[in-house]
Design an enzyme around this catalytic site. Structure first.
Site, PDB file in Angstrom:
ATOM      1  N   THR A   7      19.316   6.536   0.768  1.00 37.25           N
ATOM      2  CA  THR A   7      20.733   6.498   0.397  1.00 37.25           C
ATOM      3  C   THR A   7      21.618   6.537   1.631  1.00 37.25           C
ATOM      4  O   THR A   7      22.740   6.027   1.610  1.00 37.25           O
ATOM      5  CB  THR A   7      21.067   7.678  -0.538  1.00 37.25           C
ATOM      6  OG1 THR A   7      20.147   7.680  -1.628  1.00 37.25           O
ATOM      7  CG2 THR A   7      22.478   7.579  -1.085  1.00 37.25           C
ATOM      8  N   TYR A  16       6.782   9.980   1.691  1.00 37.41           N
ATOM      9  CA  TYR A  16       7.366   9.214   0.591  1.00 37.41           C
ATOM     10  C   TYR A  16       6.340   8.211   0.087  1.00 37.41           C
ATOM     11  O   TYR A  16       5.978   7.261   0.782  1.00 37.41           O
ATOM     12  CB  TYR A  16       8.626   8.504   1.083  1.00 37.41           C
ATOM     13  CG  TYR A  16       9.613   8.114  -0.006  1.00 37.41           C
ATOM     14  CD1 TYR A  16       9.308   8.225  -1.356  1.00 37.41           C
ATOM     15  CD2 TYR A  16      10.872   7.643   0.328  1.00 37.41           C
ATOM     16  CE1 TYR A  16      10.218   7.882  -2.342  1.00 37.41           C
ATOM     17  CE2 TYR A  16      11.807   7.301  -0.652  1.00 37.41           C
ATOM     18  CZ  TYR A  16      11.469   7.415  -1.983  1.00 37.41           C
ATOM     19  OH  TYR A  16      12.389   7.064  -2.949  1.00 37.41           O
ATOM     20  N   LYS A  26       6.825  12.909  -1.992  1.00 35.20           N
ATOM     21  CA  LYS A  26       7.916  12.450  -2.851  1.00 35.20           C
ATOM     22  C   LYS A  26       7.442  11.178  -3.534  1.00 35.20           C
ATOM     23  O   LYS A  26       7.084  10.209  -2.864  1.00 35.20           O
ATOM     24  CB  LYS A  26       9.172  12.184  -2.019  1.00 35.20           C
ATOM     25  CG  LYS A  26      10.331  11.609  -2.823  1.00 35.20           C
ATOM     26  CD  LYS A  26      11.517  11.251  -1.928  1.00 35.20           C
ATOM     27  CE  LYS A  26      12.668  10.680  -2.747  1.00 35.20           C
ATOM     28  NZ  LYS A  26      13.789  10.208  -1.906  1.00 35.20           N
TER      29      LYS A  26
END
Length: 301
Positions: free
Chosen positions: A46, A133, A158
């Site tokens: 983001t 991730y 994640k």
């Protein structure tokens, strides 16, 4: 250093000159921490990690850690080409980060043992704790995930795939092979949509893009989920999160572009997104504004 609650992934503001707007970033991060974020993940997806130079990255991490002042853990993104990921790891440590979110390597196909080697070589450059991730071309098998959990500095995964069968197998394999605390969290775009499903696997932690621009809605949802208010959960999912996802899916990259636009709509000028992403059209901005109004009304804010 324990993560809990709603995880905040701030955007990276850019000024009219195109440079990182450090004062705006400090305000954005400060607002999120004060609103009740359980952890800050800066310069990640983001935050347009893919669009930052190493110098800009270091400044973003520095501003974030200085603003957070130790009130919540601050993780910084790292990833891409191996040397760049290693340089990011070093810069994150030098600028006060508490840990790293290791994003996928450059977009090439790689076997699981190659991905494990990538993580191991980044970990060798820093003492910072690492959350890996699991997304895109970084798809780990259960056995590879167990190898990650065997690395002392890797503290969690994640999940960005949403493959619940694979994630269940990863969780069971990791739990079987290590007794130390190891964190799993839901990192899907607009993660609230799948929070009930992930909670069925015992994964209660999640990231919230909505927290960037409507923290009151994100926190109301989290309170409803953890407090068993199923009626409010369903109302927010049906009337706010579902139409938000439908809007997000209209244009590639809106998972970032809409979030940044939402922050601007709430009164903080964080600028637009950098190429190759695009900012929302006026029509889509109007839809987003109406959705924010609907979400805050449902949340009782």
């Amino acid at each position: 250093m324990r993560l809990n609650g709603v995880l905040f992934f701030p955007v990276t503001p850019f000024g009219a000159d195109g440079d990182v707007a450090e004062e705006v970033l400090a305000e954005h991060v400060g607002q999120g921490v004060e609103a009740g974020a359980g952890g800050v993940f800066t310069a990640c997806g983001t935050g347009e990690f893919h669009a930052l130079s190493l110098d800009e990255y270091a400044r973003v991490v520095s501003v974030t850690t200085t603003t957070a002042t130790g009130r919540v853990p601050v993780f910084a993104g790292a990833g891409g080409a191996l040397p760049f990921a290693q340089a990011c790891a070093e810069a994150a440590a030098a600028n006060g980060a508490d840990g790293l979110l290791l994003l996928p390597p450059y977009l090439v196909g790689a076997p699981a043992d190659g991905l494990v080697r990538y993580v191991r070589e980044v970990a060798a450059t820093t003492d910072l704790p690492i959350i890996v991730y699991h997304r895109g071309n970084a798809r780990f098998t259960p056995a590879a995930a167990a190898e990650l959990a065997d690395m002392p500095s890797v503290i969690g995964i994640k999940d960005g795939f949403g493959d619940l069968d694979l994630l269940q197998r990863i969780i069971l394999t990791v739990r079987r092979t290590t007794s130390r605390e190891f964190t799993f969290f839901n990192g899907l775009p607009t993660a609230e949509m799948t929070v009930p499903a992930y909670r069925g696997l015992g994964v209660t932690l999640y990231s919230s893009a909505v927290f960037c621009f409507a923290p009151e809605v994100a926190l109301a949802f989290n309170k409803a989920v953890t407090g068993g208010d199923d009626e409010l959960v369903q109302r927010l999912l049906t009337d706010f999160y579902l139409p938000l996802v439908e809007l997000r899916d209209l244009v590639p990259g809106y998972a970032v572009g809409l979030v940044k636009a939402g922050v601007r709509l709430r009164g903080l000028d964080v600028g637009g997104v950098r190429a190759p992403l695009t900012d929302p059209t006026p029509e889509h901005l109007a839809r987003l504004e109406r959705l924010i109004a609907t979400g805050t009304e449902i949340a009782g804010c």
